[in-house]
Design an enzyme around this catalytic site. Structure first.
Site, PDB file in Angstrom:
ATOM      1  N   ASN A  35       0.814  -1.218   0.000  1.00  0.00           N
ATOM      2  CA  ASN A  35       0.000   0.000   0.000  1.00  0.00           C
ATOM      3  C   ASN A  35       0.851   1.273   0.000  1.00  0.00           C
ATOM      4  O   ASN A  35       0.365   2.337  -0.397  1.00  0.00           O
ATOM      5  CB  ASN A  35      -0.971   0.004   1.189  1.00  0.00           C
ATOM      6  CG  ASN A  35      -2.098  -0.999   0.984  1.00  0.00           C
ATOM      7  OD1 ASN A  35      -2.273  -1.534  -0.114  1.00  0.00           O
ATOM      8  ND2 ASN A  35      -2.861  -1.263   2.043  1.00  0.00           N
ATOM      9  N   ARG A 104      -7.781  -0.274  -7.573  1.00  0.00           N
ATOM     10  CA  ARG A 104      -8.321   0.965  -7.000  1.00  0.00           C
ATOM     11  C   ARG A 104      -7.227   2.025  -6.876  1.00  0.00           C
ATOM     12  O   ARG A 104      -7.472   3.208  -7.037  1.00  0.00           O
ATOM     13  CB  ARG A 104      -8.902   0.706  -5.611  1.00  0.00           C
ATOM     14  CG  ARG A 104     -10.090  -0.207  -5.582  1.00  0.00           C
ATOM     15  CD  ARG A 104     -10.608  -0.310  -4.166  1.00  0.00           C
ATOM     16  NE  ARG A 104     -10.842   1.012  -3.601  1.00  0.00           N
ATOM     17  CZ  ARG A 104     -11.872   1.784  -3.868  1.00  0.00           C
ATOM     18  NH1 ARG A 104     -12.809   1.340  -4.664  1.00  0.00           N
ATOM     19  NH2 ARG A 104     -11.992   2.966  -3.334  1.00  0.00           N
ATOM     20  N   ARG A 133     -16.811   1.539  -1.062  1.00  0.00           N
ATOM     21  CA  ARG A 133     -15.556   2.289  -1.163  1.00  0.00           C
ATOM     22  C   ARG A 133     -15.660   3.550  -2.036  1.00  0.00           C
ATOM     23  O   ARG A 133     -15.020   3.670  -3.089  1.00  0.00           O
ATOM     24  CB  ARG A 133     -14.434   1.378  -1.636  1.00  0.00           C
ATOM     25  CG  ARG A 133     -14.324   0.141  -0.771  1.00  0.00           C
ATOM     26  CD  ARG A 133     -13.135  -0.698  -1.079  1.00  0.00           C
ATOM     27  NE  ARG A 133     -11.887  -0.106  -0.637  1.00  0.00           N
ATOM     28  CZ  ARG A 133     -10.712  -0.726  -0.720  1.00  0.00           C
ATOM     29  NH1 ARG A 133     -10.638  -1.931  -1.225  1.00  0.00           N
ATOM     30  NH2 ARG A 133      -9.619  -0.134  -0.301  1.00  0.00           N
ATOM     31  N   ASP A 319      -7.422  -4.963   7.553  1.00  0.00           N
ATOM     32  CA  ASP A 319      -6.764  -5.920   6.655  1.00  0.00           C
ATOM     33  C   ASP A 319      -6.253  -7.159   7.394  1.00  0.00           C
ATOM     34  O   ASP A 319      -5.835  -8.124   6.752  1.00  0.00           O
ATOM     35  CB  ASP A 319      -5.615  -5.240   5.895  1.00  0.00           C
ATOM     36  CG  ASP A 319      -6.138  -4.269   4.837  1.00  0.00           C
ATOM     37  OD1 ASP A 319      -7.352  -4.280   4.553  1.00  0.00           O
ATOM     38  OD2 ASP A 319      -5.334  -3.484   4.301  1.00  0.00           O
ATOM     39  N   ILE A 341     -14.813  -0.966   9.438  1.00  0.00           N
ATOM     40  CA  ILE A 341     -14.350  -0.156   8.297  1.00  0.00           C
ATOM     41  C   ILE A 341     -15.146  -0.470   7.030  1.00  0.00           C
ATOM     42  O   ILE A 341     -15.572   0.443   6.320  1.00  0.00           O
ATOM     43  CB  ILE A 341     -12.836  -0.376   8.027  1.00  0.00           C
ATOM     44  CG1 ILE A 341     -12.021  -0.161   9.308  1.00  0.00           C
ATOM     45  CG2 ILE A 341     -12.341   0.534   6.904  1.00  0.00           C
ATOM     46  CD1 ILE A 341     -11.999   1.251   9.852  1.00  0.00           C
ATOM     47  N   ARG A 411      -1.938 -10.490  -5.538  1.00  0.00           N
ATOM     48  CA  ARG A 411      -1.975  -9.016  -5.539  1.00  0.00           C
ATOM     49  C   ARG A 411      -1.183  -8.461  -4.365  1.00  0.00           C
ATOM     50  O   ARG A 411      -0.638  -7.364  -4.455  1.00  0.00           O
ATOM     51  CB  ARG A 411      -3.430  -8.518  -5.413  1.00  0.00           C
ATOM     52  CG  ARG A 411      -4.274  -8.694  -6.654  1.00  0.00           C
ATOM     53  CD  ARG A 411      -5.641  -8.071  -6.415  1.00  0.00           C
ATOM     54  NE  ARG A 411      -5.479  -6.835  -5.668  1.00  0.00           N
ATOM     55  CZ  ARG A 411      -6.277  -6.408  -4.703  1.00  0.00           C
ATOM     56  NH1 ARG A 411      -7.338  -7.085  -4.375  1.00  0.00           N
ATOM     57  NH2 ARG A 411      -6.033  -5.276  -4.076  1.00  0.00           N
TER      58      ARG A 411
HETATM   59  C1  UD1 Z   1      -6.582   1.733   2.172  1.00  0.00           C
HETATM   60  C2  UD1 Z   1      -5.814   0.460   1.918  1.00  0.00           C
HETATM   61  C3  UD1 Z   1      -6.647  -0.746   2.284  1.00  0.00           C
HETATM   62  C4  UD1 Z   1      -7.169  -0.642   3.712  1.00  0.00           C
HETATM   63  C5  UD1 Z   1      -7.862   0.701   3.940  1.00  0.00           C
HETATM   64  C6  UD1 Z   1      -8.268   0.917   5.379  1.00  0.00           C
HETATM   65  C7  UD1 Z   1      -4.443   1.144   0.013  1.00  0.00           C
HETATM   66  C8  UD1 Z   1      -4.099   0.952  -1.423  1.00  0.00           C
HETATM   67  N1  UD1 Z   1      -5.469   0.417   0.495  1.00  0.00           N
HETATM   68  O1  UD1 Z   1      -7.725   1.700   1.310  1.00  0.00           O
HETATM   69  O2  UD1 Z   1      -5.819  -1.919   2.166  1.00  0.00           O
HETATM   70  O3  UD1 Z   1      -8.108  -1.678   3.945  1.00  0.00           O
HETATM   71  O4  UD1 Z   1      -6.983   1.779   3.553  1.00  0.00           O
HETATM   72  O5  UD1 Z   1      -7.181   0.810   6.212  1.00  0.00           O
HETATM   73  O6  UD1 Z   1      -3.779   1.888   0.711  1.00  0.00           O
HETATM   74  N2  UD1 Z   1     -14.612   6.281   2.784  1.00  0.00           N
HETATM   75  C9  UD1 Z   1     -15.686   7.113   2.576  1.00  0.00           C
HETATM   76  N3  UD1 Z   1     -15.564   8.134   1.673  1.00  0.00           N
HETATM   77  C10 UD1 Z   1     -14.418   8.356   0.983  1.00  0.00           C
HETATM   78  C11 UD1 Z   1     -13.308   7.511   1.209  1.00  0.00           C
HETATM   79  C12 UD1 Z   1     -13.436   6.472   2.133  1.00  0.00           C
HETATM   80  O7  UD1 Z   1     -16.749   6.927   3.173  1.00  0.00           O
HETATM   81  O8  UD1 Z   1     -14.381   9.287   0.179  1.00  0.00           O
HETATM   82  C13 UD1 Z   1     -14.730   5.151   3.721  1.00  0.00           C
HETATM   83  C14 UD1 Z   1     -14.610   3.804   2.980  1.00  0.00           C
HETATM   84  O9  UD1 Z   1     -15.822   3.407   2.405  1.00  0.00           O
HETATM   85  C15 UD1 Z   1     -14.177   2.889   4.097  1.00  0.00           C
HETATM   86  C16 UD1 Z   1     -13.329   3.798   4.991  1.00  0.00           C
HETATM   87  O10 UD1 Z   1     -13.664   5.140   4.639  1.00  0.00           O
HETATM   88  O11 UD1 Z   1     -15.298   2.466   4.808  1.00  0.00           O
HETATM   89  C17 UD1 Z   1     -11.854   3.594   4.843  1.00  0.00           C
HETATM   90  O12 UD1 Z   1     -11.496   3.813   3.490  1.00  0.00           O
HETATM   91  P1  UD1 Z   1     -10.083   4.374   3.082  1.00  0.00           P
HETATM   92  O13 UD1 Z   1      -9.295   4.696   4.293  1.00  0.00           O
HETATM   93  O14 UD1 Z   1     -10.275   5.431   2.049  1.00  0.00           O
HETATM   94  O15 UD1 Z   1      -9.438   3.093   2.390  1.00  0.00           O
HETATM   95  P2  UD1 Z   1      -8.587   3.042   1.070  1.00  0.00           P
HETATM   96  O16 UD1 Z   1      -7.657   4.192   0.997  1.00  0.00           O
HETATM   97  O17 UD1 Z   1      -9.473   2.770  -0.089  1.00  0.00           O
END
Ligand code: UD1
Length: 430
Positions: A35, A104, A133, A319, A341, A411
């Site tokens: 990540n 993603r 997401r 994770d 999450i 992956r």
């Molecule tokens: C990253 C990690 C992933 C990990 C996650 C949480 C990478 C490539 N992936 O994913 O492995 O599981 O952090 O630790 O780094 N959310 C919203 N609105 C937004 C963005 C996020 O509601 O605009 C919510 C998501 O739906 C989710 C939560 O916030 O429920 C966490 O998401 P986020 O921290 O953004 O995860 P990623 O960056 O996608």
């Protein structure tokens, strides 16, 4: 023909044949953090100068991200875990759906493209196996920095107005501490004009790693790793040589592998502070840990059931929820695991049940009654971490299991079966 061999020959989809009753020993080597590496690769777009990354894990996600950069005119060379990136001739601001579909992290390119070229056109990443997401927070942050953004037909078209095409610093408060949104805004704000801040920022180690890389490239970021990050925009960033942090999720998976197989094992290299919440839970459930500067030795005792709730860092990582649930299936007593999450991260439950686990699920909470031992079965991992959980469960089970879902596993785990085999496992890829 042994039973396991006859079952394996009938399964045509790629799978791992995992021998149960495994005892691991020695040391498992941890690769660079997936990540982190993915977002650092995107950050390479922010400079015309050469960037060298060390400790890049050899994973299919990294290959896909590399192909995305190549499409944009970037020159990229990789030798094992070393990657040289030259984005001096970055020309493409539009990413086709076929290329970014399934990764993603490709959305990370939007911030650097806007900051460097003033435009970007990237398909919305969409949901995945574990949840919807959304990327609204990323988009809201970019808009606050002055970008015009239009989302239509599943594609985000973004541009920076004005002749200089330079984003403007802004004070941004995130609705939720999204890792991806924090990273996107950070990469956009480093080249913006003036001062920016991100409040309620994600505190994950990968955000800190990105901030360190950007500062090594000449950015002026402070506070990463805490809830408020401040950024003084600079006009240019330069190249540098940077080493990716060890993968805390891979390290955590290995520690849980030791616990579930009741094996004495060392895991290295690690940054122990990145694993504090897991380490505390491993102690709580009966493991003895020896924490060194860059390695952890685990000696599991009798494992007892404990409760876990996933949280943003520094809380227990989502994770590692599936691997930890696999561990709890053979713990003494009851454990309760709550996923906070993602809304759809309980699919491994059905597969663990097929191996004899006793689990009841209500919404995003699983109540697990430990059983003495799981029994081998053909199982399927529906996403990256649940496939890893299936491998761990299979190592501890009675008999030989077949684990499908290798497209997910590859992956995020570099040479998983080779590493585990070097520590005493018997896993064959078919
Ligand atoms: C990253 C990690 C992933 C990990 C996650 C949480 C990478 C490539 N992936 O994913 O492995 O599981 O952090 O630790 O780094 N959310 C919203 N609105 C937004 C963005 C996020 O509601 O605009 C919510 C998501 O739906 C989710 C939560 O916030 O429920 C966490 O998401 P986020 O921290 O953004 O995860 P990623 O960056 O996608």
């Amino acid at each position: 023909m042994p039973i396991a061999a006859s079952i394996s020959s009938k399964i045509s989809t790629p799978h791992l044949e995992v021998q149960g009753d495994c005892i691991l020993s020695g040391e498992l080597k941890v690769s660079g953090a997936k990540n982190s590496a993915l977002v650092l690769m995107a950050a390479s777009l922010l400079t015309e100068e050469k960037l060298q990354l060390q400790n890049v894990p050899e994973l299919t996600d990294i290959d896909v991200m590399g192909n995305i950069l190549l499409t944009m005119g970037v020159k990229l060379k990789q030798w094992k875990d070393e990657m040289h990136i030259d984005a001096s001739e970055l020309h493409h601001v539009e990413l086709p759906y076929e290329l970014v579909h399934g990764l993603r992290a490709s959305f990370f390119c939007i911030g650097p493209l806007l900051a460097r070229l003033g435009q970007a056109k990237i398909p919305l990443p969409g949901g995945c196996e574990i949840g919807a997401r959304p990327v609204l927070e990323h988009i809201r942050g970019l808009k606050a920095l002055g970008a015009f953004i239009n989302v239509e037909h599943g594609v985000v078209t973004a541009s920076v107005p004005g002749t200089q095409k330079r984003l403007k610093g802004a004070e941004i408060v995130l609705d939720c501490p999204s890792v991806g949104a924090t990273e996107t805004i950070l990469m956009a704000a480093v080249l913006a004009e003036g001062h920016s801040s991100i409040e309620n920022a994600a505190q994950e180690p990968e955000v800190q790693d990105l901030s360190k890389l950007l500062n090594s490239m000449g950015a002026k970021i402070s506070g990463a790793g805490g809830p408020k990050i401040t950024i003084e925009g600079v006009k240019h960033l330069h190249g540098c040589d940077y080493k990716v942090i060890p993968d805390r999720i891979e390290a955590g998976t290995f520690l849980i592998a030791a616990a579930i197989t009741r094996s004495n094992l060392s895991v290295a290299p690690v940054i122990p502070e990145h694993l504090n919440s897991l380490l505390q839970k491993l102690r709580d459930c009966g493991c003895t840990l020896e924490i060194n500067k860059e390695s952890i030795h685990i000696n599991p005792g009798e494992i007892k059931g404990i409760d876990i709730t996933t949280q943003p860092f520094p809380g227990f990582p989502t994770d590692l929820q599936a691997p930890f649930m696999a561990l709890m299936t053979t713990a003494k007593g009851t454990s309760v695991i709550t996923e906070k999450i993602y809304e759809n991260r309980m699919k491994h439950v059905a597969e663990l049940q097929r191996m004899g686990a006793s689990i009841r699920v209500q919404g995003n909470t699983a109540v697990i009654e430990g059983v003495p031992q799981l029994s081998a079965a053909p199982v399927h991992g529906g996403d990256l971490r649940s496939t890893a959980a299936m491998v761990l469960a299979s190592l501890s089970a009675r008999g030989n299991s077949q684990v499908e879902g290798l497209n997910h596993l590859d992956r995020g785990y570099a040479s998983l079966e080779e590493k585990l085999n070097s520590a005493g496992a018997h896993i064959i890829r078919h």
